[in-house]
Write an enzyme that holds these catalytic residues in place. Sequence first.
Site: not given
Length: 269
Positions: A9-10, A72, A151, A183, A185
């Site tokens: 993932d990012s 992701c 994040e 997403c 996240h």
Amino acid sequence: MQQPIAILDSGVGGLTVVKEVMRQLPQEKIVYFGDTARAPYGSRPAVEILLFTRQIVDYLVRFQPKMIVIACNTATAVALDTIRSQVSVPVLGVIHPGARAAIKTTRTGKVGVIGTLGTIRSGAYEHALQSISPGIEVVSTACPLLVPLVEKGLFGGKDARDVVERSLAPLREVPMDCLILGCTHYPFLSELIAEIMGPNVTLISSAEETAREASAILGHRGLLAGGKEMPEHRFFCSGDPGMFQKIAESWLHRNVHVTPFDWQIPHIV
Ligand code: DGL
């Protein structure tokens, strides 16, 4: 040597998929890569997302994974087909599993989708949903401010609530009975999102369905890990390892050892 499942993932978002893989497939060894130094991917041009995804996959194949999971949505939307054509192991994305989970859940056929700019702009969810269930009504909104919150480890509190509330404002009056967290996240913010969307909207994360698909494919190929020993997972992160570790440990409820990764330095396994 037990071949791992590689998950990327990012940033920390793919940990939502890791958690489900650990729950459904506790014997499987995981190698995870979070490209936190270059996150968020969501507002980057497609060529860059493709390049970054290929770089991560190039690194992860050194671990000889039996499967790669692009955990992701943004990278799935842009890079899944290319990566599939370049490696010899199964490559899973998270968009079709998310779409399938929504179709199983919706009763009204009205579904909302939130994601990064890249994911929403790609129309990948509309396409996936309509290919499974033509006629389904889809309303989507990009929420570019949510990934930076996650994040930073900000999952609650007034500031986070304000940002989530503003991001979801375009969907508040739209009729829907489920909302896809498009997403990886966003499940970190699911308490806030649920509170804001209200009890009549079911939140859909692709994590569970993606892990189920991983299990089905590995089972079909006779590649499921056996044995009783708990596997040793590996976590790589290109940004601040301290923040990554903090988020990973609280999300996964276990100790996590993070290996810092620097794109400038050539790497060996
Ligand atoms: N977690 C990712 C996704 O599912 C990427 C978010 C980002 O880096 O913008 O889209």
